[in-house]
Scaffold this motif. Sequence first.
Motif, PDB file in Angstrom:
ATOM      1  N   ILE A  29       0.875  -1.178   0.000  1.00  0.00           N
ATOM      2  CA  ILE A  29       0.000   0.000   0.000  1.00  0.00           C
ATOM      3  C   ILE A  29       0.909   1.223   0.000  1.00  0.00           C
ATOM      4  O   ILE A  29       1.588   1.509   0.990  1.00  0.00           O
ATOM      5  N   HIS A  30       0.926   1.941  -1.100  1.00  0.00           N
ATOM      6  CA  HIS A  30       1.916   3.005  -1.280  1.00  0.00           C
ATOM      7  C   HIS A  30       1.345   4.409  -1.076  1.00  0.00           C
ATOM      8  O   HIS A  30       2.078   5.390  -1.211  1.00  0.00           O
ATOM      9  N   ASN A  31       0.051   4.506  -0.789  1.00  0.00           N
ATOM     10  CA  ASN A  31      -0.552   5.841  -0.644  1.00  0.00           C
ATOM     11  C   ASN A  31      -0.795   6.217   0.819  1.00  0.00           C
ATOM     12  O   ASN A  31      -1.762   6.880   1.160  1.00  0.00           O
ATOM     13  N   ILE A  32       0.122   5.780   1.712  1.00  0.00           N
ATOM     14  CA  ILE A  32       0.068   6.146   3.130  1.00  0.00           C
ATOM     15  C   ILE A  32       1.401   6.779   3.522  1.00  0.00           C
ATOM     16  O   ILE A  32       2.472   6.269   3.191  1.00  0.00           O
ATOM     17  N   LYS A  33       1.306   7.909   4.203  1.00  0.00           N
ATOM     18  CA  LYS A  33       2.484   8.548   4.781  1.00  0.00           C
ATOM     19  C   LYS A  33       2.192   8.856   6.249  1.00  0.00           C
ATOM     20  O   LYS A  33       1.039   8.988   6.652  1.00  0.00           O
ATOM     21  N   PHE A  34       3.247   8.982   7.036  1.00  0.00           N
ATOM     22  CA  PHE A  34       3.110   9.213   8.471  1.00  0.00           C
ATOM     23  C   PHE A  34       3.863  10.480   8.861  1.00  0.00           C
ATOM     24  O   PHE A  34       5.060  10.603   8.578  1.00  0.00           O
ATOM     25  N   LEU A  35       3.154  11.416   9.499  1.00  0.00           N
ATOM     26  CA  LEU A  35       3.803  12.587  10.074  1.00  0.00           C
ATOM     27  C   LEU A  35       4.085  12.249  11.527  1.00  0.00           C
ATOM     28  O   LEU A  35       3.173  12.174  12.356  1.00  0.00           O
ATOM     29  N   MET A  36       5.355  12.029  11.840  1.00  0.00           N
ATOM     30  CA  MET A  36       5.736  11.414  13.100  1.00  0.00           C
ATOM     31  C   MET A  36       5.892  12.421  14.233  1.00  0.00           C
ATOM     32  O   MET A  36       6.448  13.502  14.062  1.00  0.00           O
ATOM     33  N   SER A  37       5.389  12.055  15.401  1.00  0.00           N
ATOM     34  CA  SER A  37       5.663  12.776  16.645  1.00  0.00           C
ATOM     35  C   SER A  37       5.458  11.815  17.804  1.00  0.00           C
ATOM     36  O   SER A  37       4.601  12.000  18.661  1.00  0.00           O
ATOM     37  N   ASN A  42      11.729   4.838   5.847  1.00  0.00           N
ATOM     38  CA  ASN A  42      11.633   6.286   5.730  1.00  0.00           C
ATOM     39  C   ASN A  42      10.840   6.737   4.500  1.00  0.00           C
ATOM     40  O   ASN A  42      10.457   7.912   4.397  1.00  0.00           O
ATOM     41  N   LYS A  43      10.586   5.830   3.587  1.00  0.00           N
ATOM     42  CA  LYS A  43       9.751   6.168   2.418  1.00  0.00           C
ATOM     43  C   LYS A  43       8.315   6.479   2.823  1.00  0.00           C
ATOM     44  O   LYS A  43       7.556   7.050   2.036  1.00  0.00           O
ATOM     45  N   TYR A  44       7.933   6.124   4.059  1.00  0.00           N
ATOM     46  CA  TYR A  44       6.586   6.438   4.564  1.00  0.00           C
ATOM     47  C   TYR A  44       6.549   7.763   5.327  1.00  0.00           C
ATOM     48  O   TYR A  44       5.527   8.118   5.901  1.00  0.00           O
ATOM     49  N   ASN A  45       7.640   8.481   5.316  1.00  0.00           N
ATOM     50  CA  ASN A  45       7.769   9.705   6.102  1.00  0.00           C
ATOM     51  C   ASN A  45       7.130  10.893   5.373  1.00  0.00           C
ATOM     52  O   ASN A  45       7.605  11.312   4.305  1.00  0.00           O
ATOM     53  N   ALA A  46       6.063  11.448   5.950  1.00  0.00           N
ATOM     54  CA  ALA A  46       5.378  12.588   5.337  1.00  0.00           C
ATOM     55  C   ALA A  46       6.260  13.827   5.322  1.00  0.00           C
ATOM     56  O   ALA A  46       6.154  14.661   4.416  1.00  0.00           O
TER      57      ALA A  46
END
Length: 342
Positions: free
Chosen positions: A145-153, A279-283
């Motif tokens: 699933i390639h259309n998910i990104k995560f803005l991490m905190s 890290n490719k999931y990193n918004a």
Amino acid sequence: RLLDKIREHQGAEIRIMEVCGTHTQSIAKNAIKPLLPNEIKLLSGPGCPVCVTPEIYIDNAINILHYNHVILVTFGDLMKVKGSSESLDTQRIKGKKAEIIYSPFDVIKIAQDNPDKLIVFLAIGFETTAPLIASIIKISEEKKIHNIKFLMSLKVMPPILREILKRQRNELNGIICPGHVATIMGEKYFQFIADEFNISSIICGFEALDIICGIYLIMKNIRDGQVSKLNNIYKKCVYPQGNIKAKKLMNEVFEVKAGLWRGIGFIEDSELVLSRKYNKYNAAVEFQLDDAIGNTDSLCDCSHILLGDKAPVECNLFGKVCNPENPKGPCMVSSGLHTFPK
């Protein structure tokens, strides 16, 4: 009987900090503070993920919303927290695509139902939430699933506790450790409080009796001269080594770096970030966001409240221009911290 024993205390003031938003809520809901003698002071620490999320994080999330192909998803309690000027709730009213979810795994379904959109999940929390976030990332990788990104905190507890205890401005005598974090990380995760700072600490559950028992044991340790002691009375959920599978998952997906805490500043080794493999999931990378900017909470006393220096009612904005309907700072969004303490 425990309360009677606690009320027998006639010595010096004992200052105890609870470091878990759920403990804070339970203390407020069960009106525990008024039951205690005046010599026993309960302080709320930085255990609310909403409260410690920096302004720049909210600003970055709002910037992401300006992209038409984005659906931003988050938990409801983050919606009212303001960045430097606006909140996500304000943006949603303006028609931006910000959706509330109730389980992190809802992100997978939203992504699958909207293949033409980019789903950005606001991943905030502590070690408690981290294994869930890691699971979603692993599932995304396995299902391609390639259309998910995560803005991490995602924050880590021991460094901020060390910072509070080193400052010694609040002269703490005891710590009620975050029970949910202990469930994941284990009893030994908080042994440093006793070993390094000679302060009594307790791991307890979330019912009124659990918390009162924890307060009593801290008092007893102080009375018996056993201040360098960690008691675990939540053994049904907290084991010495913690949840080994959850910790292994976290170690695979995340790395540790310095983290920005709202109103407090950067604390070394206090934030979980995506490892190189994921890290490719990193918004932040996707949208070229800058998260290395300090805070400027000029009027808000939330940082002093979270460090145990002040009670909520000591903030000049409390109950005046700052209220649950119009929160000026993140503590007013937290259902535990905006209540009137003793």
